[in-house]
Scaffold this motif. Structure first.
Motif, mmCIF file in Angstrom:
data_model
loop_
_atom_site.group_PDB
_atom_site.id
_atom_site.type_symbol
_atom_site.label_atom_id
_atom_site.label_comp_id
_atom_site.label_asym_id
_atom_site.label_seq_id
_atom_site.Cartn_x
_atom_site.Cartn_y
_atom_site.Cartn_z
ATOM 1 N N GLU A 17 0.845 -1.187 0.000
ATOM 2 C CA GLU A 17 0.000 0.000 0.000
ATOM 3 C C GLU A 17 0.888 1.247 0.000
ATOM 4 O OE1 GLU A 17 -3.215 -0.333 -0.420
ATOM 5 O OE2 GLU A 17 -2.943 -2.515 -0.333
ATOM 6 N N ILE A 18 0.645 2.137 -0.953
ATOM 7 C CA ILE A 18 1.405 3.374 -1.083
ATOM 8 C C ILE A 18 0.548 4.552 -0.605
ATOM 9 C CG2 ILE A 18 2.710 4.866 -2.642
ATOM 10 C CD1 ILE A 18 3.845 2.044 -2.448
ATOM 11 N N ALA A 19 1.071 5.316 0.341
ATOM 12 C CA ALA A 19 0.320 6.454 0.894
ATOM 13 C C ALA A 19 0.216 7.585 -0.125
ATOM 14 C CB ALA A 19 1.008 6.958 2.157
ATOM 15 N N GLU A 20 -0.748 8.459 0.073
ATOM 16 C CA GLU A 20 -0.905 9.632 -0.799
ATOM 17 C C GLU A 20 0.358 10.488 -0.755
ATOM 18 O OE1 GLU A 20 -4.651 12.188 -1.058
ATOM 19 O OE2 GLU A 20 -3.265 13.511 0.036
ATOM 20 N N LYS A 37 -3.529 7.670 -2.823
ATOM 21 C CA LYS A 37 -3.218 6.391 -2.183
ATOM 22 C C LYS A 37 -3.557 5.265 -3.158
ATOM 23 C CE LYS A 37 -4.523 3.494 1.760
ATOM 24 N NZ LYS A 37 -5.404 3.374 2.940
ATOM 25 N N HIS A 38 -2.637 4.298 -3.266
ATOM 26 C CA HIS A 38 -2.868 3.206 -4.194
ATOM 27 C C HIS A 38 -2.061 1.979 -3.777
ATOM 28 C CE1 HIS A 38 0.794 5.163 -5.674
ATOM 29 N NE2 HIS A 38 1.114 4.006 -6.253
ATOM 30 N N THR A 39 -2.234 0.917 -4.519
ATOM 31 C CA THR A 39 -1.499 -0.328 -4.272
ATOM 32 C C THR A 39 -0.514 -0.573 -5.399
ATOM 33 O OG1 THR A 39 -3.375 -1.327 -3.112
ATOM 34 C CG2 THR A 39 -1.698 -2.824 -3.942
ATOM 35 N N LYS A 40 0.702 -0.938 -5.031
ATOM 36 C CA LYS A 40 1.693 -1.344 -6.033
ATOM 37 C C LYS A 40 1.825 -2.864 -5.969
ATOM 38 C CE LYS A 40 5.467 0.817 -7.316
ATOM 39 N NZ LYS A 40 6.835 1.410 -7.354
ATOM 40 N N PHE A 41 1.528 -3.508 -7.098
ATOM 41 C CA PHE A 41 1.674 -4.954 -7.215
ATOM 42 C C PHE A 41 3.018 -5.263 -7.861
ATOM 43 C CE2 PHE A 41 -2.880 -4.211 -7.237
ATOM 44 C CZ PHE A 41 -3.370 -5.215 -6.410
ATOM 45 N N GLU A 67 -8.307 1.963 -9.739
ATOM 46 C CA GLU A 67 -7.976 2.764 -10.925
ATOM 47 C C GLU A 67 -6.601 3.430 -10.863
ATOM 48 O OE1 GLU A 67 -10.240 6.399 -11.480
ATOM 49 O OE2 GLU A 67 -11.007 6.238 -9.435
ATOM 50 N N HIS A 68 -6.009 3.544 -9.673
ATOM 51 C CA HIS A 68 -4.691 4.165 -9.552
ATOM 52 C C HIS A 68 -3.590 3.149 -9.240
ATOM 53 C CE1 HIS A 68 -6.536 8.083 -9.751
ATOM 54 N NE2 HIS A 68 -7.333 7.787 -8.748
ATOM 55 N N ASP A 69 -3.933 1.892 -9.119
ATOM 56 C CA ASP A 69 -2.948 0.876 -8.763
ATOM 57 C C ASP A 69 -1.950 0.641 -9.893
ATOM 58 O OD1 ASP A 69 -4.264 0.667 -6.402
ATOM 59 O OD2 ASP A 69 -5.222 -1.257 -6.814
ATOM 60 N N GLU A 70 -0.744 0.203 -9.518
ATOM 61 C CA GLU A 70 0.338 -0.009 -10.480
ATOM 62 C C GLU A 70 0.771 -1.469 -10.483
ATOM 63 O OE1 GLU A 70 3.540 2.564 -9.433
ATOM 64 O OE2 GLU A 70 2.248 4.325 -9.235
ATOM 65 N N LEU A 71 1.261 -1.914 -11.642
ATOM 66 C CA LEU A 71 1.755 -3.284 -11.773
ATOM 67 C C LEU A 71 3.207 -3.251 -12.211
ATOM 68 C CD1 LEU A 71 1.234 -6.344 -11.776
ATOM 69 C CD2 LEU A 71 0.487 -6.127 -14.159
ATOM 70 N N GLU A 72 4.055 -3.929 -11.444
ATOM 71 C CA GLU A 72 5.481 -4.025 -11.735
ATOM 72 C C GLU A 72 5.822 -5.497 -11.960
ATOM 73 O OE1 GLU A 72 8.516 -1.495 -9.466
ATOM 74 O OE2 GLU A 72 8.772 -3.479 -8.587
ATOM 75 N N LEU A 73 6.351 -5.817 -13.137
ATOM 76 C CA LEU A 73 6.690 -7.191 -13.480
ATOM 77 C C LEU A 73 8.196 -7.389 -13.436
ATOM 78 C CD1 LEU A 73 4.365 -7.694 -16.581
ATOM 79 C CD2 LEU A 73 3.890 -8.319 -14.217
ATOM 80 N N ILE A 74 8.637 -8.400 -12.715
ATOM 81 C CA ILE A 74 10.052 -8.766 -12.668
ATOM 82 C C ILE A 74 10.191 -10.039 -13.489
ATOM 83 C CG2 ILE A 74 12.051 -9.156 -11.185
ATOM 84 C CD1 ILE A 74 10.580 -6.511 -10.620
ATOM 85 N N ILE A 75 10.760 -9.909 -14.691
ATOM 86 C CA ILE A 75 10.735 -11.015 -15.657
ATOM 87 C C ILE A 75 12.075 -11.737 -15.743
ATOM 88 C CG2 ILE A 75 10.399 -11.611 -18.087
ATOM 89 C CD1 ILE A 75 8.547 -9.160 -18.291
ATOM 90 N N SER A 76 12.035 -13.023 -15.497
ATOM 91 C CA SER A 76 13.161 -13.913 -15.746
ATOM 92 C C SER A 76 12.539 -15.200 -16.266
ATOM 93 C CB SER A 76 13.973 -14.154 -14.468
ATOM 94 O OG SER A 76 15.117 -14.914 -14.755
ATOM 95 N N SER A 77 12.294 -15.235 -17.570
ATOM 96 C CA SER A 77 11.431 -16.273 -18.120
ATOM 97 C C SER A 77 11.898 -16.770 -19.479
ATOM 98 C CB SER A 77 10.002 -15.726 -18.262
ATOM 99 O OG SER A 77 9.168 -16.643 -18.926
#
Length: 225
Positions: A17-20, A37-41, A67-77
């Motif tokens: 959870e990321i604060a405002e 305020k949003h969630t970082k995945f 609607e403000h959440d972010e997605l971060e992908l760590i790729i080793s595939s």
């Protein structure tokens, strides 16, 4: 980073959870840029070969993103199932459009390369490894069914690949046709930057743009002469 962890067979999802955040833009006018305020995945991506149901819980968590959440992908595939990769694409399109970042942490081949290419911001490291190639698969059923299934699947997959790879200018139409005929396109970080596939590179603990990285390589080459 996280207040929750979800593990599937090949992937792990963390969330934080990321604060405002309030950032002063113009002191005289008292103007502020506010990041709500949003969630970082943060999603660690391995092989696309899920054989258990753990991935369902991961996608369910992502489907509940705001609607403000972010997605971060760590790729080793090394890649794997295209159908599973399309599930990633669908949830990114539905819930994280314009808010995805991918890190090519080691390597991205086949479906791993496509997933990296799908993201809005694409970050490589100096020794990241990358490869596009054509798809492979199979079908089961009666004779006529096999022909119809292969034709249908091939048409759909070709369009999916082309929209991502050629549509963004990562390969030319001619290169794409060669890829479909079996040519593998192997790339290191320099080539990824030149083609625009990587938008940023992490160097000595600092994230710089692809353009800055190419200039850095050019300057180093001059110094050696």
């Amino acid at each position: 980073m996280s207040d929750k962890v979800l593990n599937s067979e090949m992937h792990t999802l963390y969330k934080k959870e990321i604060a405002e955040k309030k950032e002063l833009v113009d002191k005289e006018k008292s103007l502020y840029k506010i990041t709500p305020k949003h969630t970082k995945f943060r999603f660690f991506v391995g092989a696309f070969h899920e054989r258990k149901r753990g991935l369902h819980a991961v996608f369910d968590e992502l489907k509940n993103a705001g609607e403000h959440d972010e997605l971060e992908l760590i790729i080793s595939s090394g890649g794997g199932s295209i159908l599973e990769g399309q599930q990633f694409f669908n949830v990114m399109l539905e819930k994280f459009a314009g808010r995805t970042t991918a890190y090519l942490d080691n390597h991205g081949y086949s479906m791993g390369a496509l997933l990296f290419s799908m993201c809005d911001k694409r970050v490589a490291y100096p020794y990241s490894d990358f490869m596009y190639h054509t798809y492979s698969g199979g079908a089961r059923g009666k004779g006529g069914e096999l022909v119809a299934q292969v034709k249908h699947s091939s048409k759909k997959i070709k369009k999916f690949f082309k929209d991502i790879i050629v549509g963004q200018g990562f390969l030319s139409n001619e290169e794409y046709e060669h890829m479909l005929l079996g040519k593998d396109f192997w790339m290191g970080t320099k080539e990824l930057c030149k083609r625009g596939i990587a938008t940023h590179v992490v160097v000595a603990g600092k994230e710089i743009t692809a353009k800055e990285y190419l200039k850095l390589l050019k300057d180093k080459k001059k110094q050696k002469k």
